[in-house]
Design a protein around this motif. Sequence first.
Motif, PDB file in Angstrom:
ATOM      1  N   PRO A 134      57.141  27.512  17.779  1.00  0.00           N
ATOM      2  CA  PRO A 134      57.572  28.760  18.326  1.00  0.00           C
ATOM      3  C   PRO A 134      56.496  28.972  19.783  1.00  0.00           C
ATOM      4  O   PRO A 134      56.814  29.625  20.669  1.00  0.00           O
ATOM      5  CB  PRO A 134      57.023  29.837  17.169  1.00  0.00           C
ATOM      6  CG  PRO A 134      57.219  29.217  16.022  1.00  0.00           C
ATOM      7  CD  PRO A 134      57.006  27.709  16.211  1.00  0.00           C
ATOM      8  N   ILE A 135      55.310  28.451  19.678  1.00  0.00           N
ATOM      9  CA  ILE A 135      54.414  28.593  20.747  1.00  0.00           C
ATOM     10  C   ILE A 135      55.146  27.981  21.961  1.00  0.00           C
ATOM     11  O   ILE A 135      55.087  28.250  23.237  1.00  0.00           O
ATOM     12  CB  ILE A 135      53.006  28.323  20.511  1.00  0.00           C
ATOM     13  CG1 ILE A 135      52.266  28.980  19.517  1.00  0.00           C
ATOM     14  CG2 ILE A 135      52.140  27.678  21.808  1.00  0.00           C
ATOM     15  CD1 ILE A 135      51.131  28.444  19.073  1.00  0.00           C
ATOM     16  N   VAL A 136      55.783  26.752  21.791  1.00  0.00           N
ATOM     17  CA  VAL A 136      56.203  25.799  22.824  1.00  0.00           C
ATOM     18  C   VAL A 136      57.517  26.353  23.326  1.00  0.00           C
ATOM     19  O   VAL A 136      57.822  26.415  24.666  1.00  0.00           O
ATOM     20  CB  VAL A 136      56.679  24.386  22.392  1.00  0.00           C
ATOM     21  CG1 VAL A 136      57.540  23.596  23.162  1.00  0.00           C
ATOM     22  CG2 VAL A 136      55.334  23.686  22.083  1.00  0.00           C
ATOM     23  N   PHE A 139      56.540  29.398  25.549  1.00  0.00           N
ATOM     24  CA  PHE A 139      56.145  28.884  26.772  1.00  0.00           C
ATOM     25  C   PHE A 139      57.072  28.517  27.738  1.00  0.00           C
ATOM     26  O   PHE A 139      57.166  28.756  29.199  1.00  0.00           O
ATOM     27  CB  PHE A 139      55.027  27.665  26.906  1.00  0.00           C
ATOM     28  CG  PHE A 139      53.584  28.386  26.467  1.00  0.00           C
ATOM     29  CD1 PHE A 139      52.999  29.507  26.975  1.00  0.00           C
ATOM     30  CD2 PHE A 139      52.732  27.474  25.542  1.00  0.00           C
ATOM     31  CE1 PHE A 139      51.810  29.868  26.745  1.00  0.00           C
ATOM     32  CE2 PHE A 139      51.542  27.976  25.336  1.00  0.00           C
ATOM     33  CZ  PHE A 139      50.979  29.156  25.919  1.00  0.00           C
ATOM     34  N   VAL A 140      58.174  27.769  27.118  1.00  0.00           N
ATOM     35  CA  VAL A 140      59.297  27.449  27.780  1.00  0.00           C
ATOM     36  C   VAL A 140      59.945  28.608  28.434  1.00  0.00           C
ATOM     37  O   VAL A 140      60.458  28.514  29.718  1.00  0.00           O
ATOM     38  CB  VAL A 140      60.238  26.494  27.062  1.00  0.00           C
ATOM     39  CG1 VAL A 140      61.606  26.424  27.883  1.00  0.00           C
ATOM     40  CG2 VAL A 140      59.613  25.294  26.706  1.00  0.00           C
ATOM     41  N   ILE A 141      59.984  29.818  27.770  1.00  0.00           N
ATOM     42  CA  ILE A 141      60.604  30.981  28.364  1.00  0.00           C
ATOM     43  C   ILE A 141      59.577  31.713  29.314  1.00  0.00           C
ATOM     44  O   ILE A 141      60.118  32.333  30.326  1.00  0.00           O
ATOM     45  CB  ILE A 141      61.184  31.817  26.982  1.00  0.00           C
ATOM     46  CG1 ILE A 141      62.353  31.024  26.511  1.00  0.00           C
ATOM     47  CG2 ILE A 141      61.530  33.094  27.623  1.00  0.00           C
ATOM     48  CD1 ILE A 141      62.663  31.746  25.305  1.00  0.00           C
ATOM     49  N   LEU A 147      56.553  32.976  36.580  1.00  0.00           N
ATOM     50  CA  LEU A 147      56.582  32.371  38.281  1.00  0.00           C
ATOM     51  C   LEU A 147      57.906  33.203  38.962  1.00  0.00           C
ATOM     52  O   LEU A 147      57.598  33.420  40.124  1.00  0.00           O
ATOM     53  CB  LEU A 147      57.015  31.141  38.037  1.00  0.00           C
ATOM     54  CG  LEU A 147      56.018  30.012  37.302  1.00  0.00           C
ATOM     55  CD1 LEU A 147      56.557  28.354  37.416  1.00  0.00           C
ATOM     56  CD2 LEU A 147      54.738  30.082  38.227  1.00  0.00           C
ATOM     57  N   TYR A 148      58.839  33.559  38.166  1.00  0.00           N
ATOM     58  CA  TYR A 148      59.870  34.254  38.978  1.00  0.00           C
ATOM     59  C   TYR A 148      59.522  35.711  39.327  1.00  0.00           C
ATOM     60  O   TYR A 148      60.018  36.217  40.416  1.00  0.00           O
ATOM     61  CB  TYR A 148      61.388  34.227  38.198  1.00  0.00           C
ATOM     62  CG  TYR A 148      62.464  34.708  38.975  1.00  0.00           C
ATOM     63  CD1 TYR A 148      62.762  34.357  39.810  1.00  0.00           C
ATOM     64  CD2 TYR A 148      62.859  36.152  38.507  1.00  0.00           C
ATOM     65  CE1 TYR A 148      64.209  34.721  40.495  1.00  0.00           C
ATOM     66  CE2 TYR A 148      63.896  36.766  39.204  1.00  0.00           C
ATOM     67  CZ  TYR A 148      64.549  35.955  39.967  1.00  0.00           C
ATOM     68  OH  TYR A 148      65.638  36.542  40.830  1.00  0.00           O
ATOM     69  N   SER A 149      58.805  36.370  38.252  1.00  0.00           N
ATOM     70  CA  SER A 149      58.560  37.620  38.642  1.00  0.00           C
ATOM     71  C   SER A 149      57.585  37.835  39.587  1.00  0.00           C
ATOM     72  O   SER A 149      57.463  38.984  40.277  1.00  0.00           O
ATOM     73  CB  SER A 149      58.159  38.547  37.135  1.00  0.00           C
ATOM     74  OG  SER A 149      56.924  37.800  36.855  1.00  0.00           O
ATOM     75  N   PHE A 150      56.491  37.059  39.672  1.00  0.00           N
ATOM     76  CA  PHE A 150      55.452  37.224  40.631  1.00  0.00           C
ATOM     77  C   PHE A 150      55.798  36.438  41.967  1.00  0.00           C
ATOM     78  O   PHE A 150      55.026  36.242  42.973  1.00  0.00           O
ATOM     79  CB  PHE A 150      54.198  36.707  40.198  1.00  0.00           C
ATOM     80  CG  PHE A 150      53.575  37.662  39.206  1.00  0.00           C
ATOM     81  CD1 PHE A 150      53.234  38.964  39.472  1.00  0.00           C
ATOM     82  CD2 PHE A 150      53.423  37.448  37.607  1.00  0.00           C
ATOM     83  CE1 PHE A 150      52.595  39.830  38.348  1.00  0.00           C
ATOM     84  CE2 PHE A 150      53.015  38.114  36.541  1.00  0.00           C
ATOM     85  CZ  PHE A 150      52.710  39.405  37.204  1.00  0.00           C
TER      86      PHE A 150
END
Length: 160
Positions: A134-136, A139-141, A147-150
């Motif tokens: 679930p952590i991976v 992170f993938v999402i 990166l896209y939002s900022f």
Amino acid sequence: MTEHAAVIFVFFFLAEYASIVLICILTTILFLGGYLYDYLPLFSLMQDINIYFTNPYDITELNAMRYILNINIEDNILYNESIFSDPLMEGLLYGLTLGIKSCIMIFVFIWTRASFPRIRFDQLMSFCWTILLPIVIAFVILIPCILYSFEIIPSNITLL
């Protein structure tokens, strides 16, 4: 009668430690510089120690030692000697360097392995499926969304 049941265990044990040695040698070559080491400061220090311990009370030798400590590497006596031009000695020094670095890595590997408790295989699988996966996925999402939002993504790469 001879019992041969321990032979299988011996080969398994040897294979395990052979893999440890192989991984540590590869780690040494790839990440620790392999056989490379600068021997000139070490030999200069050994020369200074030799001068001090041969005649510790001789003033001229101590002055010579002070002069050697302030000398450039190019002017060092050991820099121009044939010890570095001899391929046999050079190979010996390189092999010794790789061996020492690998032994340090083997020591750290076995020390780390002995320090931590052993986990059963079912506990490891449960940990991987319930916690790590679930952590991976998060992170993938999460990372591309951040990166896209900022707008950290370079201008020549588009997501959509």
